[in-house]
Design a protein around this motif. Structure first.
Motif, PDB file in Angstrom:
ATOM      1  N   GLU A  67       0.812  -1.219   0.000  1.00 43.40           N
ATOM      2  CA  GLU A  67       0.000   0.000   0.000  1.00 43.40           C
ATOM      3  C   GLU A  67       0.849   1.274   0.000  1.00 43.40           C
ATOM      4  OE1 GLU A  67      -0.729   0.200   4.856  1.00 43.40           O
ATOM      5  OE2 GLU A  67      -2.339  -0.438   3.523  1.00 43.40           O
ATOM      6  N   VAL A  68       2.141   1.136   0.274  1.00 45.17           N
ATOM      7  CA  VAL A  68       3.029   2.303   0.233  1.00 45.17           C
ATOM      8  C   VAL A  68       3.223   2.796  -1.208  1.00 45.17           C
ATOM      9  CG1 VAL A  68       5.459   2.998   0.523  1.00 45.17           C
ATOM     10  CG2 VAL A  68       4.253   1.810   2.375  1.00 45.17           C
ATOM     11  N   LEU A  69       3.145   1.872  -2.173  1.00 44.27           N
ATOM     12  CA  LEU A  69       3.469   2.208  -3.562  1.00 44.27           C
ATOM     13  C   LEU A  69       2.221   2.469  -4.398  1.00 44.27           C
ATOM     14  CD1 LEU A  69       6.247  -0.434  -4.332  1.00 44.27           C
ATOM     15  CD2 LEU A  69       6.539   1.954  -3.620  1.00 44.27           C
ATOM     16  N   CYS A  70       2.314   3.489  -5.236  1.00 44.83           N
ATOM     17  CA  CYS A  70       1.284   3.764  -6.236  1.00 44.83           C
ATOM     18  C   CYS A  70       1.984   3.920  -7.575  1.00 44.83           C
ATOM     19  CB  CYS A  70       0.510   5.026  -5.892  1.00 44.83           C
ATOM     20  SG  CYS A  70      -0.811   5.411  -7.078  1.00 44.83           S
ATOM     21  N   PHE A  71       1.622   3.091  -8.534  1.00 47.82           N
ATOM     22  CA  PHE A  71       2.254   3.153  -9.854  1.00 47.82           C
ATOM     23  C   PHE A  71       1.403   3.995 -10.797  1.00 47.82           C
ATOM     24  CE2 PHE A  71       4.127  -0.518  -7.851  1.00 47.82           C
ATOM     25  CZ  PHE A  71       5.465  -0.372  -8.179  1.00 47.82           C
ATOM     26  N   GLU A  72       2.075   4.906 -11.467  1.00 48.72           N
ATOM     27  CA  GLU A  72       1.385   5.864 -12.326  1.00 48.72           C
ATOM     28  C   GLU A  72       1.634   5.522 -13.794  1.00 48.72           C
ATOM     29  OE1 GLU A  72       1.509  10.687 -12.800  1.00 48.72           O
ATOM     30  OE2 GLU A  72       1.321   9.845 -10.783  1.00 48.72           O
ATOM     31  N   LEU A  73       0.551   5.300 -14.527  1.00 45.12           N
ATOM     32  CA  LEU A  73       0.621   4.933 -15.935  1.00 45.12           C
ATOM     33  C   LEU A  73       0.065   6.076 -16.769  1.00 45.12           C
ATOM     34  CD1 LEU A  73       0.086   2.275 -14.113  1.00 45.12           C
ATOM     35  CD2 LEU A  73      -0.494   1.188 -16.275  1.00 45.12           C
ATOM     36  N   ASP A  74       0.767   6.419 -17.846  1.00 44.73           N
ATOM     37  CA  ASP A  74       0.330   7.520 -18.695  1.00 44.73           C
ATOM     38  C   ASP A  74      -0.728   7.036 -19.683  1.00 44.73           C
ATOM     39  OD1 ASP A  74       0.389  10.213 -19.348  1.00 44.73           O
ATOM     40  OD2 ASP A  74       1.914   9.958 -20.895  1.00 44.73           O
ATOM     41  N   GLU A  75      -1.727   7.862 -19.907  1.00 44.13           N
ATOM     42  CA  GLU A  75      -2.877   7.469 -20.720  1.00 44.13           C
ATOM     43  C   GLU A  75      -2.500   6.951 -22.123  1.00 44.13           C
ATOM     44  OE1 GLU A  75      -5.545   8.116 -23.908  1.00 44.13           O
ATOM     45  OE2 GLU A  75      -4.273   9.799 -23.304  1.00 44.13           O
ATOM     46  N   PRO A  76      -1.592   7.598 -22.865  1.00 42.60           N
ATOM     47  CA  PRO A  76      -1.247   7.057 -24.193  1.00 42.60           C
ATOM     48  C   PRO A  76      -0.661   5.652 -24.135  1.00 42.60           C
ATOM     49  CG  PRO A  76      -0.496   9.329 -23.982  1.00 42.60           C
ATOM     50  CD  PRO A  76      -0.922   8.894 -22.616  1.00 42.60           C
ATOM     51  N   LYS A 109      -2.979  -6.912  -6.463  1.00 42.90           N
ATOM     52  CA  LYS A 109      -3.042  -8.108  -5.622  1.00 42.90           C
ATOM     53  C   LYS A 109      -2.032  -8.021  -4.477  1.00 42.90           C
ATOM     54  CE  LYS A 109      -4.736 -11.417  -9.063  1.00 42.90           C
ATOM     55  NZ  LYS A 109      -4.374 -12.605  -9.896  1.00 42.90           N
ATOM     56  N   GLN A 110      -0.979  -7.225  -4.677  1.00 39.50           N
ATOM     57  CA  GLN A 110       0.034  -7.025  -3.639  1.00 39.50           C
ATOM     58  C   GLN A 110      -0.334  -5.890  -2.681  1.00 39.50           C
ATOM     59  OE1 GLN A 110       4.084  -6.660  -5.125  1.00 39.50           O
ATOM     60  NE2 GLN A 110       3.482  -7.559  -7.087  1.00 39.50           N
ATOM     61  N   GLY A 111      -1.449  -5.212  -2.963  1.00 34.51           N
ATOM     62  CA  GLY A 111      -1.839  -4.082  -2.138  1.00 34.51           C
ATOM     63  C   GLY A 111      -1.398  -2.744  -2.693  1.00 34.51           C
ATOM     64  N   CYS A 112      -0.669  -2.775  -3.830  1.00 39.62           N
ATOM     65  CA  CYS A 112      -0.229  -1.520  -4.450  1.00 39.62           C
ATOM     66  C   CYS A 112      -1.417  -0.792  -5.078  1.00 39.62           C
ATOM     67  CB  CYS A 112       0.818  -1.801  -5.530  1.00 39.62           C
ATOM     68  SG  CYS A 112       2.296  -2.663  -4.955  1.00 39.62           S
ATOM     69  N   HIS A 113      -1.239   0.490  -5.313  1.00 37.57           N
ATOM     70  CA  HIS A 113      -2.266   1.314  -5.952  1.00 37.57           C
ATOM     71  C   HIS A 113      -1.848   1.660  -7.376  1.00 37.57           C
ATOM     72  CE1 HIS A 113      -4.110   1.921  -1.986  1.00 37.57           C
ATOM     73  NE2 HIS A 113      -2.869   2.072  -1.533  1.00 37.57           N
ATOM     74  N   ALA A 114      -2.798   2.201  -8.150  1.00 33.71           N
ATOM     75  CA  ALA A 114      -2.500   2.584  -9.532  1.00 33.71           C
ATOM     76  C   ALA A 114      -3.236   3.865  -9.899  1.00 33.71           C
ATOM     77  CB  ALA A 114      -2.882   1.466 -10.497  1.00 33.71           C
ATOM     78  N   THR A 115      -2.552   4.695 -10.660  1.00 27.24           N
ATOM     79  CA  THR A 115      -3.115   5.960 -11.145  1.00 27.24           C
ATOM     80  C   THR A 115      -2.994   6.008 -12.657  1.00 27.24           C
ATOM     81  OG1 THR A 115      -2.512   7.200  -9.149  1.00 27.24           O
ATOM     82  CG2 THR A 115      -2.832   8.482 -11.145  1.00 27.24           C
ATOM     83  N   LEU A 116      -4.041   6.482 -13.313  1.00 25.74           N
ATOM     84  CA  LEU A 116      -3.971   6.793 -14.739  1.00 25.74           C
ATOM     85  C   LEU A 116      -3.752   8.292 -14.860  1.00 25.74           C
ATOM     86  CD1 LEU A 116      -4.267   5.821 -17.698  1.00 25.74           C
ATOM     87  CD2 LEU A 116      -6.691   6.454 -17.539  1.00 25.74           C
ATOM     88  N   SER A 117      -2.633   8.700 -15.448  1.00 24.12           N
ATOM     89  CA  SER A 117      -2.323  10.124 -15.567  1.00 24.12           C
ATOM     90  C   SER A 117      -2.604  10.629 -16.972  1.00 24.12           C
ATOM     91  CB  SER A 117      -0.851  10.380 -15.207  1.00 24.12           C
ATOM     92  OG  SER A 117       0.002   9.764 -16.152  1.00 24.12           O
ATOM     93  N   GLY A 118      -2.684  11.948 -17.097  1.00 23.48           N
ATOM     94  CA  GLY A 118      -2.914  12.564 -18.401  1.00 23.48           C
ATOM     95  C   GLY A 118      -4.337  12.434 -18.894  1.00 23.48           C
ATOM     96  N   PHE A 119      -5.279  12.155 -17.987  1.00 26.06           N
ATOM     97  CA  PHE A 119      -6.662  11.937 -18.431  1.00 26.06           C
ATOM     98  C   PHE A 119      -7.279  13.255 -18.902  1.00 26.06           C
ATOM     99  CE2 PHE A 119     -11.197  11.236 -18.221  1.00 26.06           C
ATOM    100  CZ  PHE A 119     -11.318   9.956 -18.722  1.00 26.06           C
ATOM    101  N   GLY A 120      -7.924  13.203 -20.061  1.00 25.96           N
ATOM    102  CA  GLY A 120      -8.549  14.392 -20.636  1.00 25.96           C
ATOM    103  C   GLY A 120      -7.701  15.037 -21.712  1.00 25.96           C
ATOM    104  N   ARG A 121      -6.448  14.610 -21.822  1.00 25.66           N
ATOM    105  CA  ARG A 121      -5.562  15.167 -22.848  1.00 25.66           C
ATOM    106  C   ARG A 121      -6.041  14.738 -24.228  1.00 25.66           C
ATOM    107  NH1 ARG A 121      -0.099  12.558 -22.254  1.00 25.66           N
ATOM    108  NH2 ARG A 121      -0.379  13.343 -20.133  1.00 25.66           N
ATOM    109  N   ASN A 122      -6.416  13.475 -24.340  1.00 27.94           N
ATOM    110  CA  ASN A 122      -6.935  12.927 -25.588  1.00 27.94           C
ATOM    111  C   ASN A 122      -8.297  12.300 -25.316  1.00 27.94           C
ATOM    112  OD1 ASN A 122      -4.407  13.416 -27.031  1.00 27.94           O
ATOM    113  ND2 ASN A 122      -3.582  11.731 -25.802  1.00 27.94           N
ATOM    114  N   ARG A 123      -8.958  11.899 -26.373  1.00 32.31           N
ATOM    115  CA  ARG A 123     -10.244  11.223 -26.197  1.00 32.31           C
ATOM    116  C   ARG A 123     -10.016   9.811 -25.669  1.00 32.31           C
ATOM    117  NH1 ARG A 123     -14.942  13.012 -28.089  1.00 32.31           N
ATOM    118  NH2 ARG A 123     -15.004  14.875 -29.401  1.00 32.31           N
ATOM    119  N   ILE A 124     -10.658   9.496 -24.571  1.00 36.03           N
ATOM    120  CA  ILE A 124     -10.580   8.161 -23.994  1.00 36.03           C
ATOM    121  C   ILE A 124     -11.883   7.917 -23.240  1.00 36.03           C
ATOM    122  CG2 ILE A 124      -9.388   9.033 -21.944  1.00 36.03           C
ATOM    123  CD1 ILE A 124      -8.013   6.343 -21.696  1.00 36.03           C
TER     124      ILE A 124
END
Length: 222
Positions: free
Chosen positions: A94-103, A121-136
């Motif tokens: 839970e200490v870690l959050c992995f950030e993935l870019d939208e493209p 599954k390991q308790g890590c978090h995830a963020t989607l970054s750059g949302f709104g830059r392109n159509r998704i």
């Protein structure tokens, strides 16, 4: 629950004269020569070593957010590497959050779903970054299983000057909350923007108006 603050890990390259080279100057070269998965693993190892030395707690001290490249998203062995490093340093997921870019996510949808699922599954978090830059579509977002949605900084920067960007930001935030996601606004540079985002109901804000980048050893938690 109880999360009040998090930190995004940024890297700089020390040149021969001890000057710090910004990531935009060296990351494209790392990508060109296929070095990003190796670099991302190095960052994970260094961050976990640092966190272990301080007894870092996600609830008390905040999450540590690490950006990952498109090449790393498609590396099937990366989640297990994270698990091995966490065990070695005895740091909770839970200490870690992995950030993935939208493209990158758009280009590698199946890999991204697998990548996020194995890390969560390991308790890590995830963020989607750059949302709104392109159509998704939000359908993709729901499939990913992310925790946080980071609204692209270009929208945030113009929200006080451009009614269209303000409406776009408001709509993204509303739909994200309806989908069970927490939102992050980046590039927040002043108190007026912070106040506007608070009024809209954005969960977290990030930028020079909150805190400028500083060496990791200066971080002591909130």
């Amino acid at each position: 629950a109880g999360l009040r603050v998090s930190y995004e890990i940024l890297i700089r390259l020390i040149e021969e004269e001890e000057n710090l080279m910004p990531p935009g100057a060296f990351l494209p070269l790392a990508e060109k020569y296929g070095l990003m998965p190796k670099l991302d693993r190095w960052v994970v190892g260094q961050v976990l070593k640092w966190a272990a030395g301080r007894g870092w707690s996600a609830v008390r001290d905040g999450m540590l957010c690490i950006n990952v490249s498109g090449a790393t998203i498609s590396d099937p062995d990366f989640p297990e590497f994270v698990a091995e490093q966490r065990r070695a340093f005895d740091v909770a997921g839970e200490v870690l959050c992995f950030e993935l870019d939208e493209p990158d996510v758009t280009a590698q949808r199946e890999d991204a779903v697998r990548f996020i699922g194995q890390l969560r599954k390991q308790g890590c978090h995830a963020t989607l970054s750059g949302f709104g830059r392109n159509r998704i579509t939000f359908d993709l977002v729901k499939d990913l299983g992310i925790d946080f949605l980071k609204i692209d900084g270009s929208i945030v920067l113009n929200m006080l000057r451009n009614p269209v960007d303000l409406a776009k930001l408001t709509a993204i935030n509303k739909v994200a909350h309806a989908s069970g996601l927490r939102t992050i606004a980046e590039y927040v540079e002043n108190d007026d923007t912070t106040a506007g985002l608070r009024e809209i109901g954005v969960d977290f804000v990030q930028g020079f108006g909150i805190s400028p980048p500083r060496p990791i050893d200066e971080i002591t938690g909130p």
